[in-house]
Design a protein around this motif. Structure first.
Motif, short mmCIF file in Angstrom:
data_model
loop_
_atom_site.label_atom_id
_atom_site.label_comp_id
_atom_site.label_asym_id
_atom_site.label_seq_id
_atom_site.Cartn_x
_atom_site.Cartn_y
_atom_site.Cartn_z
N ILE A 130 40.43 91.20 49.60
CA ILE A 130 39.56 91.02 50.75
C ILE A 130 39.98 89.78 51.53
CG2 ILE A 130 37.21 90.48 51.48
CD1 ILE A 130 36.23 92.17 49.09
N ALA A 131 40.20 88.70 50.81
CA ALA A 131 40.58 87.45 51.45
C ALA A 131 41.89 87.63 52.23
CB ALA A 131 40.73 86.35 50.41
N HIS A 134 41.67 89.34 55.49
CA HIS A 134 41.09 88.55 56.57
C HIS A 134 41.93 87.32 56.89
CE1 HIS A 134 37.29 90.73 57.14
NE2 HIS A 134 37.45 91.07 55.88
N PHE A 136 43.01 84.96 54.85
CA PHE A 136 42.65 83.74 54.13
C PHE A 136 43.48 83.63 52.85
CE2 PHE A 136 39.17 83.62 56.93
CZ PHE A 136 38.49 82.43 56.77
N LEU A 138 42.90 82.40 49.31
CA LEU A 138 41.72 82.13 48.52
C LEU A 138 41.92 80.92 47.62
CD1 LEU A 138 39.08 83.65 48.44
CD2 LEU A 138 39.88 84.85 46.42
N SER A 140 38.84 79.58 45.91
CA SER A 140 37.81 79.76 44.90
C SER A 140 36.75 80.72 45.44
CB SER A 140 37.15 78.43 44.55
OG SER A 140 36.33 78.01 45.63
N HIS A 141 35.84 81.07 44.59
CA HIS A 141 34.76 81.92 45.07
C HIS A 141 33.53 81.75 44.20
CE1 HIS A 141 36.11 84.62 41.78
NE2 HIS A 141 34.82 84.87 41.72
N LYS A 142 32.43 82.22 44.74
CA LYS A 142 31.18 82.24 43.98
C LYS A 142 30.55 83.58 44.18
CE LYS A 142 30.21 77.42 44.54
NZ LYS A 142 29.44 76.43 45.28
N MET A 143 30.15 84.20 43.12
CA MET A 143 29.42 85.43 43.26
C MET A 143 28.17 85.33 42.41
SD MET A 143 29.81 89.02 43.57
CE MET A 143 30.10 90.29 42.44
N ILE B 107 33.36 84.75 53.95
CA ILE B 107 34.53 83.95 53.61
C ILE B 107 34.42 82.65 54.40
CG2 ILE B 107 37.03 83.83 53.48
CD1 ILE B 107 37.22 86.74 53.83
N ILE B 108 34.56 81.54 53.72
CA ILE B 108 34.41 80.25 54.37
C ILE B 108 35.73 79.47 54.29
CG2 ILE B 108 33.17 78.04 54.36
CD1 ILE B 108 31.53 80.82 52.52
N ARG B 114 35.02 77.53 59.32
CA ARG B 114 34.71 78.82 59.93
C ARG B 114 34.12 79.77 58.90
NH1 ARG B 114 38.30 83.41 62.13
NH2 ARG B 114 39.89 82.54 60.77
N VAL B 116 33.39 83.69 58.11
CA VAL B 116 33.71 85.05 58.51
C VAL B 116 32.90 86.01 57.65
CG1 VAL B 116 35.53 86.79 58.65
CG2 VAL B 116 36.04 84.41 59.19
N GLU B 117 32.32 87.01 58.29
CA GLU B 117 31.55 88.00 57.54
C GLU B 117 32.44 89.19 57.21
OE1 GLU B 117 28.26 89.05 59.98
OE2 GLU B 117 27.45 87.02 59.98
N PHE B 118 32.19 89.78 56.06
CA PHE B 118 32.91 91.01 55.75
C PHE B 118 32.02 91.95 54.96
CE2 PHE B 118 33.62 90.66 51.22
CZ PHE B 118 33.53 89.30 50.97
N GLU B 144 30.58 84.51 48.00
CA GLU B 144 31.22 83.60 48.94
C GLU B 144 32.65 83.36 48.50
OE1 GLU B 144 28.61 80.32 48.49
OE2 GLU B 144 26.93 81.68 48.84
N LEU B 145 33.57 83.66 49.38
CA LEU B 145 34.98 83.37 49.11
C LEU B 145 35.33 82.10 49.87
CD1 LEU B 145 36.49 86.95 49.60
CD2 LEU B 145 35.57 85.90 47.52
#
Lengths: 159, 159
Positions: A130-131, A134, A136, A138, A140-143, B107-108, B114, B116-118, B144-145
DNA sequence: CTAATTGCAAAGAATTTGCACTTGC
DNA sequence: GCAAGTGCAAATTCTTTGCAATTAG
């Protein structure tokens, strides 16, 4: 609970060791307080609020100031040994990063506040894709999944 | 940006309408202030901090108190019209929930801030499965990515 | 010795609350 | 008219900061 498989090749380094190296490499100094806070933090099992951490640290040394705990947690976050979380209950929580390469995520029960960790390889892969899609890279991430655990497991009440 | 397909059958109700119904059904009262705050909020495009929202609302009515904005955002969150987010920059952000059944994630960019919504259907399905596997009934989630967007897209600087 | 760290208390920032006044129903 | 909502300011809560004293390297 997910248990990371550890092979000889990727043997983990002690967090305190990592911390000491980071301190040395950055012209900082170690201190009794930092060692104590880090030790308590890594033995506490995660998802600790600063307030809770301060409490436990003061059991060992009543003179530790809260500013020192805040400063130390910021330091641990900087050197990649701690992760920050906001689970929506208004408290900032820190959690030890034992194995940076094996990130985990959280399910939080809206009823009892229980926090369950999980790891899902498909999820990790999907996030990367996904990143990329778009544009990006990546880092790190938080879910966080919010739901209700089944009654028979719903033991604790929210604090 | 993901655009939700709207069919005749699942036609959306105006947020303000939903709010008015919620107010009526719960023995609350509408007010000029609530209508104004909600209207500004829904037209603002999302990811607003309370401070920013207050600013914009006061352009229309300089007398609005900040407590009213806080109270109204809490109300909007309760009736499912707003989502709360903490993206780690120390600011609580609210975002309109246009279509509850079509959740999106974020995604931040760590460099420029910025957001971005996905939307990813696989992700949504996977989350459900994970929750089930842990004995949870899922009510919502946040993903959140964090990463860095490519230089050519990295226009804004963090605020 | 020198610069980093600490503890304390004060300062800040974000959010909530108490209360008298106003307003919707 | 009565209960809910509002604005204000004070109170809370969480976190950061200034500073003199302490300590590691």
């Amino acid at each position: 609970m997910y248990v990371r498989p550890v092979t000889d090749a990727e043997e983990e380094r002690e967090p305190l060791e990592v911390l000491r190296d980071y301190i040395a490499e950055n012209g900082l100094k170690s201190s009794r307080q930092r060692e104590l806070i880090a030790e308590v933090f890594f033995n506490a099992g995660g998802h600790l609020r600063v307030e809770e951490l301060l409490e436990r640290v003061r059991e060992q040394d009543a003179k530790i100031g809260q500013a020192t705990v805040y400063r130390t947690m910021k330091l641990l976050t900087e050197c990649g040994l701690a992760d920050v979380h906001q689970f929506g209950d208004g408290h900032t929580r820190y959690e030890p990063v034992d194995a940076p390469e094996e990130h985990h995520d959280h399910i939080i029960c809206r009823d009892c506040g229980r926090i369950v960790e999980f790891y899902n390889a498909d999820l990790e892969a999907l996030q990367d894709n996904i990143a990329k899609a778009h544009g990006f890279r990546l880092t790190s991430h938080k879910m966080e999944l919010y739901g209700r655990c089944q009654k028979e497991h719903c033991e604790h009440k929210p604090g």
